[in-house]
Design a protein around this motif. Sequence first.
Motif, short mmCIF file in Angstrom:
data_model
loop_
_atom_site.label_atom_id
_atom_site.label_comp_id
_atom_site.label_asym_id
_atom_site.label_seq_id
_atom_site.Cartn_x
_atom_site.Cartn_y
_atom_site.Cartn_z
N MET A 37 -12.33 -106.98 6.42
CA MET A 37 -13.50 -107.70 6.91
C MET A 37 -14.58 -106.73 7.37
O MET A 37 -15.77 -106.96 7.13
CB MET A 37 -13.10 -108.62 8.07
N ALA A 38 -14.16 -105.64 8.00
CA ALA A 38 -15.13 -104.63 8.45
C ALA A 38 -15.82 -103.98 7.26
O ALA A 38 -17.05 -103.80 7.26
CB ALA A 38 -14.43 -103.57 9.30
N ARG A 39 -15.06 -103.64 6.25
CA ARG A 39 -15.65 -103.04 5.05
C ARG A 39 -16.62 -104.01 4.38
O ARG A 39 -17.71 -103.64 3.96
CB ARG A 39 -14.56 -102.63 4.07
N GLY A 40 -16.21 -105.28 4.28
CA GLY A 40 -17.08 -106.28 3.67
C GLY A 40 -18.35 -106.50 4.46
O GLY A 40 -19.43 -106.63 3.89
N ALA A 41 -18.24 -106.53 5.79
CA ALA A 41 -19.42 -106.71 6.64
C ALA A 41 -20.38 -105.54 6.48
O ALA A 41 -21.61 -105.72 6.46
CB ALA A 41 -19.00 -106.87 8.09
N PHE A 42 -19.84 -104.33 6.36
CA PHE A 42 -20.69 -103.16 6.17
C PHE A 42 -21.38 -103.21 4.81
O PHE A 42 -22.58 -102.93 4.70
CB PHE A 42 -19.88 -101.87 6.32
N LEU A 43 -20.64 -103.57 3.76
CA LEU A 43 -21.23 -103.64 2.43
C LEU A 43 -22.27 -104.75 2.31
O LEU A 43 -23.24 -104.62 1.54
CB LEU A 43 -20.14 -103.83 1.37
N LEU A 44 -22.10 -105.83 3.05
CA LEU A 44 -23.06 -106.93 3.01
C LEU A 44 -24.27 -106.70 3.92
O LEU A 44 -25.20 -107.50 3.92
CB LEU A 44 -22.38 -108.24 3.39
N GLY A 45 -24.23 -105.64 4.70
CA GLY A 45 -25.35 -105.33 5.57
C GLY A 45 -25.28 -105.98 6.94
O GLY A 45 -26.24 -105.93 7.70
N LYS A 46 -24.18 -106.62 7.28
CA LYS A 46 -24.03 -107.24 8.59
C LYS A 46 -23.76 -106.21 9.67
O LYS A 46 -24.01 -106.45 10.84
CB LYS A 46 -22.92 -108.29 8.56
N LEU A 47 -23.19 -105.08 9.28
CA LEU A 47 -22.99 -103.94 10.19
C LEU A 47 -23.94 -102.83 9.77
O LEU A 47 -24.09 -102.55 8.59
CB LEU A 47 -21.54 -103.45 10.14
N HIS A 48 -24.55 -102.20 10.75
CA HIS A 48 -25.50 -101.14 10.47
C HIS A 48 -24.82 -99.78 10.60
O HIS A 48 -23.80 -99.65 11.28
CB HIS A 48 -26.68 -101.25 11.44
N PRO A 49 -25.39 -98.76 9.98
CA PRO A 49 -24.80 -97.42 10.09
C PRO A 49 -24.66 -96.93 11.53
O PRO A 49 -23.77 -96.15 11.84
CB PRO A 49 -25.76 -96.54 9.29
N LYS A 50 -25.52 -97.41 12.43
CA LYS A 50 -25.41 -96.98 13.83
C LYS A 50 -24.15 -97.55 14.50
O LYS A 50 -23.68 -97.02 15.50
CB LYS A 50 -26.65 -97.40 14.62
N ASP A 51 -23.60 -98.63 13.94
CA ASP A 51 -22.37 -99.22 14.48
C ASP A 51 -21.11 -98.50 14.00
O ASP A 51 -20.03 -98.73 14.55
CB ASP A 51 -22.25 -100.69 14.05
N MET A 52 -21.23 -97.67 13.01
CA MET A 52 -20.06 -97.07 12.38
C MET A 52 -19.24 -96.15 13.28
O MET A 52 -18.02 -96.22 13.24
CB MET A 52 -20.46 -96.34 11.09
N PRO A 53 -19.84 -95.28 14.10
CA PRO A 53 -18.99 -94.42 14.94
C PRO A 53 -18.06 -95.21 15.88
O PRO A 53 -16.89 -94.88 16.03
CB PRO A 53 -19.99 -93.57 15.75
N VAL A 54 -18.58 -96.27 16.48
CA VAL A 54 -17.77 -97.10 17.37
C VAL A 54 -16.68 -97.81 16.57
O VAL A 54 -15.52 -97.89 17.00
CB VAL A 54 -18.66 -98.12 18.11
N LEU A 55 -17.04 -98.31 15.40
CA LEU A 55 -16.08 -99.02 14.56
C LEU A 55 -14.97 -98.09 14.06
O LEU A 55 -13.80 -98.46 14.05
CB LEU A 55 -16.81 -99.65 13.38
N ILE A 56 -15.34 -96.87 13.68
CA ILE A 56 -14.35 -95.90 13.21
C ILE A 56 -13.40 -95.51 14.34
O ILE A 56 -12.19 -95.41 14.15
CB ILE A 56 -15.04 -94.66 12.61
N LYS A 57 -13.94 -95.31 15.53
CA LYS A 57 -13.10 -94.96 16.68
C LYS A 57 -12.14 -96.11 17.01
O LYS A 57 -10.95 -95.88 17.25
CB LYS A 57 -13.99 -94.65 17.89
N MET A 58 -12.63 -97.34 16.98
CA MET A 58 -11.76 -98.49 17.25
C MET A 58 -10.69 -98.63 16.17
O MET A 58 -9.55 -98.97 16.46
CB MET A 58 -12.59 -99.77 17.33
N ASP A 59 -11.05 -98.33 14.93
CA ASP A 59 -10.08 -98.37 13.84
C ASP A 59 -8.96 -97.36 14.06
O ASP A 59 -7.79 -97.68 13.89
CB ASP A 59 -10.79 -98.11 12.51
N GLU A 60 -9.32 -96.15 14.48
CA GLU A 60 -8.30 -95.11 14.73
C GLU A 60 -7.38 -95.50 15.89
O GLU A 60 -6.16 -95.36 15.79
CB GLU A 60 -8.98 -93.78 15.04
N ILE A 61 -7.96 -96.03 16.96
CA ILE A 61 -7.16 -96.42 18.11
C ILE A 61 -6.22 -97.57 17.74
O ILE A 61 -5.03 -97.56 18.08
CB ILE A 61 -8.07 -96.82 19.30
N THR A 62 -6.76 -98.54 17.02
CA THR A 62 -5.95 -99.69 16.61
C THR A 62 -4.80 -99.26 15.71
O THR A 62 -3.67 -99.71 15.86
CB THR A 62 -6.82 -100.73 15.88
#
Length: 112
Positions: free
Chosen positions: A55-80
């Motif tokens: 879902m995160a990948r799809g949201a990024f590809l559809l433009g619902k997530l912006h590149p500025k959101d990526m560091p937080v999302l990547i960190k949360m992905d690693e922790i999860t």
Amino acid sequence: MTCSLVTKTLGRVSMAALVLAGAVFIGPARAESTAFGVPLSPNVHLYSYFIINGMARGAFLLGKLHPKDMPVLIKMDEITRKVLLCNLDSKTIRSDFKAEQMLTRYLGLILK
């Protein structure tokens, strides 16, 4: 002609009776053996992680997530991912709870 009709009807009735009897005798035994009648897969949190990650990948590809959101999302992905690996190694109520919490937070970042 009527003999074959009676034979077919009796065959169908007896087959329905067998199926019904099987359901009556097998159904309650399986439902009582689990806590709520439906056993959970031991990998349910891992499957949820894969779905949320997609879902995160799809949201990024559809433009619902912006590149500025990526560091937080990547960190949360690693922790999860780390919490889920610990949960797979030792299945306890506490590790299940932590895994569910992290998956909820990860999903919350996507649905903003």
